[in-house]
Design an enzyme around this catalytic site. Structure first.
Site, PDB file in Angstrom:
ATOM      1  N   ASP A  34     -78.887   0.272 -38.438  1.00  0.00           N
ATOM      2  CA  ASP A  34     -78.356  -0.716 -39.374  1.00  0.00           C
ATOM      3  C   ASP A  34     -79.337  -1.860 -39.581  1.00  0.00           C
ATOM      4  OD1 ASP A  34     -76.578  -1.880 -41.091  1.00  0.00           O
ATOM      5  OD2 ASP A  34     -75.228  -2.627 -39.555  1.00  0.00           O
ATOM      6  N   HIS A 227     -70.931  -9.092 -39.173  1.00  0.00           N
ATOM      7  CA  HIS A 227     -72.144  -9.653 -39.767  1.00  0.00           C
ATOM      8  C   HIS A 227     -72.038 -11.177 -39.805  1.00  0.00           C
ATOM      9  CE1 HIS A 227     -74.318  -6.038 -41.561  1.00  0.00           C
ATOM     10  NE2 HIS A 227     -73.307  -5.532 -40.864  1.00  0.00           N
ATOM     11  N   CYS A 258     -76.903  -4.285 -45.671  1.00  0.00           N
ATOM     12  CA  CYS A 258     -76.572  -3.012 -46.290  1.00  0.00           C
ATOM     13  C   CYS A 258     -77.203  -2.967 -47.667  1.00  0.00           C
ATOM     14  CB  CYS A 258     -75.064  -2.824 -46.397  1.00  0.00           C
ATOM     15  SG  CYS A 258     -74.590  -1.299 -47.239  1.00  0.00           S
TER      16      CYS A 258
END
Length: 273
Positions: A34, A227, A258
């Site tokens: 990620d 986040h 993202c």
């Protein structure tokens, strides 16, 4: 009005006053996947190997190494097979990889990895933008993918993204999010990571959603993926900790975001957590 300097100061180590700290928590490191997927500069496989070994040496025992997504969608992660082939096998470290579809599962199985993670969104629009599939379509695919992975002896984890908000739709129905999380557990996932993909959750919103989730899913099968877009990730995490959640995703250096969620900043930083 009062002089702020008249208040007693606290060190960061004094955060314990917010919650009763447990004896143990699990950190699930997502920096290699990620974190790096949002980096624009290409990072070679050797650099990833060195980072992975440093994470292991630091004591992290759950590390998500890569995603077997199409290289056309995320070129940064095109070297998943090579990376896993070059990583050391340590008995105290569990490596995992994201598998977005059946082809990704096939690639993962060839590496000999023991754990995979699947993806589902709680937002219809985000599902379409992130995977080109509706929620119903992705759920249908997972109804085959998750049992197939388990039949091959793999442990399966799930990410439920955009749980607290979507960059395209705004607020997301919390009851729908909980129903989807419960469905993922029913399909065979040992754990569902409730994900604040764009970092819009507040402590009150975290408490409300986690309370609803705990009515239907045991705490040991829930993780939080937060986040830090608005600087609230650690505060939101403390709420989850106070409610009995013991598994938290984190990314070294706060890397992450993202590619399909405009405005999403990095994850909660592993070292801060």
């Amino acid at each position: 009005h009062r002089d702020l300097h008249s208040f007693p100061t606290r060190r960061s180590s004094d955060l314990y006053f917010l919650v009763d700290l447990p004896d143990h928590v699990d950190l699930y490191e997502v920096g290699l996947r990620d974190g790096l997927q949002s980096e624009t500069a290409a990072i070679d496989t050797q650099g990833k190997v060195e980072l992975a070994i440093a994470l292991m040496d630091a004591g992290l025992s759950r590390i998500e190494a890569t995603s077997f997504v199409s290289p056309k969608r995320i070129p940064q992660l095109a070297d998943g097979e090579e990376l896993l082939a070059r990583l050391p096998h340590r008995s105290n470290v569990r490596l995992s990889a994201v598998v977005p579809n059946a082809k990704g599962l096939e690639r993962a199985c060839r590496t000999g990895i023991g754990e995979v993670a699947v993806l589902l969104s709680a937002s219809e629009t985000f599902s379409q933008r992130n995977t080109n599939v509706s929620i119903a379509g992705m759920l249908s695919a997972l109804e085959a993918l998750i049992p197939a992975a388990r039949e091959k002896g793999l442990s399966v984890r799930a990410y439920l993204s955009a749980v607290w908000g979507c960059p395209y739709e705004g607020a997301v129905d919390p009851d729908r999010a909980v129903r989807l999380a419960e469905r993922l557990i029913d399909l065979g996932c040992y754990e569902v990571s409730l994900s604040d993909t764009i970092g819009v959750a507040t402590p009150a919103a975290v408490r409300m959603l986690v309370e609803r989730a705990l009515d239907r899913i045991p705490a040991k099968r829930i993780a939080l993926h937060l986040h830090d877009t608005r600087g609230l990730a650690l505060t939101n995490l403390a709420v989850g900790l106070d409610m009995g959640i013991r598994t938290f995703d984190a990314s070294i250096g706060g890397l992450g975001g993202c590619p399909y969620a405009p405005g999403a900043s990095g994850n909660v930083a592993t070292e801060d957590l």
